[in-house]
Design a protein around this motif. Sequence first.
Motif, PDB file in Angstrom:
ATOM      1  N   PHE A  48       6.338   0.867   1.493  1.00 33.33           N
ATOM      2  CA  PHE A  48       6.273  -0.483   2.059  1.00 33.33           C
ATOM      3  C   PHE A  48       5.336  -0.533   3.267  1.00 33.33           C
ATOM      4  CE2 PHE A  48      10.666  -0.723   0.158  1.00 33.33           C
ATOM      5  CZ  PHE A  48      10.317  -1.569  -0.867  1.00 33.33           C
ATOM      6  N   HIS A  49       5.404   0.471   4.124  1.00 33.96           N
ATOM      7  CA  HIS A  49       4.529   0.500   5.295  1.00 33.96           C
ATOM      8  C   HIS A  49       3.069   0.592   4.861  1.00 33.96           C
ATOM      9  CE1 HIS A  49       2.982   1.347   9.283  1.00 33.96           C
ATOM     10  NE2 HIS A  49       2.419   2.444   8.808  1.00 33.96           N
ATOM     11  N   ILE A  50       2.822   1.400   3.842  1.00 34.38           N
ATOM     12  CA  ILE A  50       1.450   1.537   3.335  1.00 34.38           C
ATOM     13  C   ILE A  50       0.961   0.213   2.760  1.00 34.38           C
ATOM     14  CG2 ILE A  50       0.051   2.636   1.540  1.00 34.38           C
ATOM     15  CD1 ILE A  50       1.778   5.150   1.944  1.00 34.38           C
ATOM     16  N   LEU A  51       1.797  -0.443   1.985  1.00 31.35           N
ATOM     17  CA  LEU A  51       1.397  -1.705   1.349  1.00 31.35           C
ATOM     18  C   LEU A  51       1.200  -2.822   2.369  1.00 31.35           C
ATOM     19  CD1 LEU A  51       3.721  -1.663  -1.792  1.00 31.35           C
ATOM     20  CD2 LEU A  51       1.248  -1.257  -1.737  1.00 31.35           C
ATOM     21  N   SER A  52       1.862  -2.728   3.529  1.00 31.37           N
ATOM     22  CA  SER A  52       1.743  -3.778   4.543  1.00 31.37           C
ATOM     23  C   SER A  52       0.330  -3.867   5.107  1.00 31.37           C
ATOM     24  CB  SER A  52       2.744  -3.543   5.677  1.00 31.37           C
ATOM     25  OG  SER A  52       2.404  -2.387   6.427  1.00 31.37           O
TER      26      SER A  52
END
Length: 295
Positions: A218-222
């Motif tokens: 999720f952090h990467i996709l943000s």
Amino acid sequence: MSQSNKVRKAVFPVAGFGTRMLPATKAMPKEMITVVDKPVLQYVVDEAIEAGIEHFVFVTGRNKAAIEDYFDIQFELEQTLKERNKKAELSLLEHHRLPAGAASFTRQQEALGLGHAVWCARDIIGNEPFALLLPDMLMKGDVACMKGMMDLFSKTGGNIVAVEECDPALAHKYGIVGVGDEMDGGFRITGMVEKPPQGTAPSNLYINGRYILQPEIFHILSTQERGAGNEIQLTDGMLKLAKTQEFYGYRFKGRTFDCGMKEGYVLANVAYALARDDIRTSVEADLKALLATLK
């Protein structure tokens, strides 16, 4: 990385327009088109239930209210069935109803790709590993795909990607994985490449639409930049995650039907009808007669 070795939640990205199945999808969600007598989405949810999933997260879009209604009580219908003593039909509806509180629905307001759809589920998933099932893909095998992935995950942890073999000459059409050390139930993934140029694919194993991912995605996709198709691509995010976490491949043994395209949808109806004891005899006879007329 989450220390949990239990996958309780699953994400179903159901916000797409279904343009490959027009005109039917002009007025109804593509996920609600039926294969025999159940919506495509029901088969995928059943796969998740068999694998032990407890909470179902649907990432929806505008004009997708039929999905939420489907998994709810339909009071007028059920009341009518009760009055007519239709016990078998009532039992069928109850069987396919999700328990109260077991489903969450969140909106993907813009069509920004699969990676963005997954990111939209971040607050519902929280800091735990989760399953991701693409609802277009129906998988028919002796062992359900997600169940097999769960078994592998219990041994390895990390991230799991389901794969299948394709004709090596067609590998340039798919997301392909590199094959590393073999292990009981799977193998270590050494790399992933989306639609490699012909003759350069590291294997003929393509990613088929089932994943178990750690919450760090999720952090990467943000902050993920847009990739192919000007969309936020999940594969790009997984490539970044693979720099710090292990990825493992699960070889699915069975047949996958892409119900987002007409050919796959028709074949799925035939395959699932022939697997039904209540209608197989009639369908098989009519199908043979129809095939006999082909020249």
